[in-house]
Design a protein around this motif. Structure first.
Motif, mmCIF file in Angstrom:
data_model
loop_
_atom_site.group_PDB
_atom_site.id
_atom_site.type_symbol
_atom_site.label_atom_id
_atom_site.label_comp_id
_atom_site.label_asym_id
_atom_site.label_seq_id
_atom_site.Cartn_x
_atom_site.Cartn_y
_atom_site.Cartn_z
ATOM 1 N N ASP A 35 -126.336 25.177 3.077
ATOM 2 C CA ASP A 35 -126.926 26.354 2.462
ATOM 3 C C ASP A 35 -126.100 27.591 2.818
ATOM 4 O OD1 ASP A 35 -128.657 27.756 0.957
ATOM 5 O OD2 ASP A 35 -130.202 27.978 2.491
ATOM 6 N N ALA A 36 -124.775 27.438 2.750
ATOM 7 C CA ALA A 36 -123.858 28.510 3.155
ATOM 8 C C ALA A 36 -123.265 29.167 1.907
ATOM 9 C CB ALA A 36 -122.728 27.920 4.000
ATOM 10 N N GLY A 37 -122.936 30.437 2.011
ATOM 11 C CA GLY A 37 -122.330 31.138 0.892
ATOM 12 C C GLY A 37 -120.823 30.970 0.865
ATOM 13 N N TRP A 38 -120.297 30.229 1.830
ATOM 14 C CA TRP A 38 -118.849 30.084 1.941
ATOM 15 C C TRP A 38 -118.525 28.906 2.845
ATOM 16 C CZ3 TRP A 38 -117.204 31.041 7.041
ATOM 17 C CH2 TRP A 38 -118.212 31.564 7.868
ATOM 18 N N VAL A 39 -117.343 28.351 2.669
ATOM 19 C CA VAL A 39 -116.874 27.316 3.599
ATOM 20 C C VAL A 39 -115.498 27.708 4.112
ATOM 21 C CG1 VAL A 39 -118.073 25.296 2.674
ATOM 22 C CG2 VAL A 39 -115.894 25.954 1.713
ATOM 23 N N ALA A 40 -115.250 27.343 5.365
ATOM 24 C CA ALA A 40 -113.929 27.604 5.945
ATOM 25 C C ALA A 40 -113.028 26.416 5.644
ATOM 26 C CB ALA A 40 -114.059 27.788 7.453
ATOM 27 N N VAL A 41 -111.795 26.710 5.236
ATOM 28 C CA VAL A 41 -110.830 25.657 4.935
ATOM 29 C C VAL A 41 -109.824 25.596 6.079
ATOM 30 C CG1 VAL A 41 -109.125 24.821 3.277
ATOM 31 C CG2 VAL A 41 -111.164 26.044 2.472
ATOM 32 N N LEU A 42 -109.676 24.406 6.655
ATOM 33 C CA LEU A 42 -108.898 24.255 7.887
ATOM 34 C C LEU A 42 -107.706 23.326 7.682
ATOM 35 C CD1 LEU A 42 -111.912 23.586 10.310
ATOM 36 C CD2 LEU A 42 -110.879 25.789 9.716
ATOM 37 N N ASP A 43 -106.665 23.535 8.477
ATOM 38 C CA ASP A 43 -105.523 22.606 8.414
ATOM 39 C C ASP A 43 -105.742 21.467 9.420
ATOM 40 O OD1 ASP A 43 -104.846 23.485 10.916
ATOM 41 O OD2 ASP A 43 -103.027 24.551 10.312
ATOM 42 N N ASP A 44 -104.717 20.627 9.595
ATOM 43 C CA ASP A 44 -104.861 19.452 10.473
ATOM 44 C C ASP A 44 -105.265 19.818 11.895
ATOM 45 O OD1 ASP A 44 -104.153 17.744 8.484
ATOM 46 O OD2 ASP A 44 -102.021 17.715 9.004
ATOM 47 N N LEU A 93 -113.607 29.716 1.126
ATOM 48 C CA LEU A 93 -113.909 29.510 -0.290
ATOM 49 C C LEU A 93 -115.356 29.925 -0.511
ATOM 50 C CD1 LEU A 93 -112.048 28.303 -2.453
ATOM 51 C CD2 LEU A 93 -113.047 26.081 -1.975
ATOM 52 N N THR A 94 -115.575 30.757 -1.529
ATOM 53 C CA THR A 94 -116.936 31.187 -1.890
ATOM 54 C C THR A 94 -117.214 30.658 -3.299
ATOM 55 O OG1 THR A 94 -116.158 33.173 -2.980
ATOM 56 C CG2 THR A 94 -116.599 33.347 -0.607
ATOM 57 N N PRO A 95 -118.439 30.752 -3.790
ATOM 58 C CA PRO A 95 -118.691 30.321 -5.168
ATOM 59 C C PRO A 95 -117.779 31.043 -6.160
ATOM 60 C CG PRO A 95 -120.752 30.588 -4.019
ATOM 61 C CD PRO A 95 -119.686 31.082 -3.076
ATOM 62 N N GLU A 96 -117.456 32.309 -5.910
ATOM 63 C CA GLU A 96 -116.590 33.051 -6.847
ATOM 64 C C GLU A 96 -115.165 32.504 -6.823
ATOM 65 O OE1 GLU A 96 -118.562 34.734 -4.582
ATOM 66 O OE2 GLU A 96 -120.090 35.035 -6.128
ATOM 67 N N SER A 97 -114.635 32.285 -5.610
ATOM 68 C CA SER A 97 -113.246 31.809 -5.556
ATOM 69 C C SER A 97 -113.161 30.360 -6.046
ATOM 70 C CB SER A 97 -112.634 31.972 -4.169
ATOM 71 O OG SER A 97 -113.493 31.532 -3.166
ATOM 72 N N LEU A 98 -114.248 29.630 -5.853
ATOM 73 C CA LEU A 98 -114.285 28.255 -6.347
ATOM 74 C C LEU A 98 -114.217 28.238 -7.881
ATOM 75 C CD1 LEU A 98 -116.383 25.613 -4.642
ATOM 76 C CD2 LEU A 98 -116.532 25.714 -7.088
ATOM 77 N N HIS A 99 -114.952 29.151 -8.473
ATOM 78 C CA HIS A 99 -114.951 29.243 -9.932
ATOM 79 C C HIS A 99 -113.556 29.647 -10.436
ATOM 80 C CE1 HIS A 99 -116.374 31.355 -13.801
ATOM 81 N NE2 HIS A 99 -116.167 30.091 -14.038
ATOM 82 N N ALA A 100 -112.955 30.609 -9.738
ATOM 83 C CA ALA A 100 -111.615 31.059 -10.139
ATOM 84 C C ALA A 100 -110.612 29.904 -10.022
ATOM 85 C CB ALA A 100 -111.187 32.242 -9.277
ATOM 86 N N ALA A 101 -110.764 29.098 -8.961
ATOM 87 C CA ALA A 101 -109.841 27.974 -8.753
ATOM 88 C C ALA A 101 -109.990 26.948 -9.873
ATOM 89 C CB ALA A 101 -110.126 27.310 -7.407
ATOM 90 N N LEU A 102 -111.212 26.735 -10.305
ATOM 91 C CA LEU A 102 -111.470 25.781 -11.381
ATOM 92 C C LEU A 102 -110.835 26.258 -12.685
ATOM 93 C CD1 LEU A 102 -113.014 23.156 -11.610
ATOM 94 C CD2 LEU A 102 -115.032 24.449 -12.286
#
Ligand SMILES: Nc1ncnc2c1ncn2[C@@H]1O[C@H](COP(=O)(O)OP(=O)(O)OP(=O)(O)O)[C@@H](O)[C@H]1O
Length: 377
Positions: free
Chosen positions: A341-350, A358-367
């Motif tokens: 139930d988060a408004g964003w997720v953190a994207v991590l490297d190895d 990534l937020t719902p807005e940036s996710l939409h833009a990426a799509l």
């Protein structure tokens, strides 16, 4: 061990008319790049299996040519040809009275490998497809589950290290959960081996999940679109393709679109030794009421809400669960967002270093970025 890499396959105007006059494939041209996986998808009876079987000449084309690495295989000796092409089908076709090891070494034995070499190869392949040889090699097919038999089918097809693999609904007979696991394992294997794979399925989800490219066929082997999964889902070439990929193709696109670093947003960040004030300051001027907490070498330590308890100097850090690895898809990221139930997720490297959020807005833009945008007619 030496591995044979994939070969380029060119279908050049192939057609198949059966003796009764029915035309299964009219005139199909298609190039399968070396080392890629092409999914042939389409409704029942459109000619997928016929096309596949023409490549190894289980069915003789009535017109056209098939070139493998430039050589016209319609002129080759069909038996020798089939030994150089792995073939996996839905009902595996394992020999019931032979052990799993003997089944896997069918082609190497035909090719005259000595027993020790064939045995070592079988054990290596069983291991590769996730079956412990000590447990499974001496069993018989009926002593395995459906999913395990499919793995043996894949191992057997790879036994003589062929450059080309033909797969006809190989995971069609197992339940959806096992199917997904087999798909994952096969993708990992293919990544490592780099074979040229032609894969027949009627399941669009399977096609877009596995295929580097997807060929959508209509009746008579009529090629309507041959494109990346994202393009087939994001810009279907015509109404037939749009109908076939389904009204929920937007959701499917999430599953085939990888996260790219350029899609990510920056987030307010503080170090582990920050104060409550530092957190408020980092978050001020942004539209989020929190900051991500990193330890000294940039690894994720947690997150801190901007409304830290008044009067406290050290900050309160919370564990951060809404994270995905950079290899995740947009669907994975979306699922994590919903799960926490988060408004964003953190994207991590190895190394669990923060690449961005990534937020719902940036996710939409990426799509939107992931496919070419077609203008409405
Ligand atoms: N031996 C045959 N004689 C006559 N017609 C055939 C023969 N084999 C297949 N066909 C016809 O050729 C067409 C294509 O069949 P094919 O098996 O290639 O389709 P498919 O796309 O693989 O279908 P499915 O998804 O149902 O397996 C069908 O209309 C089928 O009825």
């Amino acid at each position: 061990m030496h591995r044979t890499e994939g070969a380029m396959i060119v279908l050049d105007g192939i057609g198949k008319q059966y003796a009764d006059g029915s035309v299964a494939v009219r005139d199909l041209s298609l190039s399968v790049p070396r080392g890629s996986l092409v999914a042939l998808v389409g409704p029942s009876g459109c000619g997928k299996s016929t096309t596949l079987k023409m490549i190894n000449r289980l069915i003789e084309p009535t017109t056209g040519r098939i070139l493998i690495d430039g050589e016209d295989v319609t002129k080759a000796d069909p038996v020798a040809l089939r030994r150089g092409i792995g073939y996996v089908i839905q009902q595996v076709g394992l020999f019931p009275h032979q052990s799993i090891r003997q089944n896997v070494t069918t082609v190497p034995s035909l090719l005259g490998w000595d027993g020790e070499r064939a045995r070592a190869r079988a054990d290596e392949l069983l291991e590769m497809v996730g079956l412990d040889p000590a447990t499974y090699a001496d069993r018989y097919p009926h002593q395995l589950s459906g999913g395990q038999r499919q793995r043996v089918g894949v191992a057997r097809a790879l036994a003589a290290d062929p450059p080309v693999l033909l797969m006809d609904e190989p995971f069609g007979a197992v339940d959806p959960i096992v199917r997904e696991r087999l798909q994952d394992e096969f993708l990992r294997l293919q990544h490592e081996l780099g074979k040229t794979v032609v894969f027949v399925t009627h399941d669009i989800d399977e096609a877009v999940r596995l295929g580097d490219r997807v060929a959508v066929l209509a009746s008579g082997g009529d090629l309507r679109q041959y494109d990346s999964p994202a393009a087939v889902l994001g810009s279907p070439a015509d109404d037939f393709v749009a109908e076939f990929v389904g009204a929920d193709r937007g959701l499917r696109r999430l599953a085939v679109t990888a996260i790219e670093v350029r899609d990510l947003e920056d987030a307010p960040v503080v170090r582990r030794d920050a104060s409550a004030d530092d957190v408020r300051q980092a978050a001020s001027g942004t539209d989020v009421p929190w900051a991500i907490v990193l330890d000294d070498d940039g690894r994720l330590a947690g997150w801190a809400p901007a409304d830290q308890p008044a009067g406290s100097s050290s900050m309160r850090v919370r564990p951060m669960e809404a994270t995905v690895h950079r290899s995740a898809t947009l669907k994975d990221a979306w699922a994590v967002m919903l799960r926490y139930d988060a408004g964003w997720v953190a994207v991590l490297d190895d190394d669990r270093r923060l690449l961005g959020v990534l937020t719902p807005e940036s996710l939409h833009a990426a799509l939107r970025r992931s496919v070419r945008i077609t203008e409405p007619a």
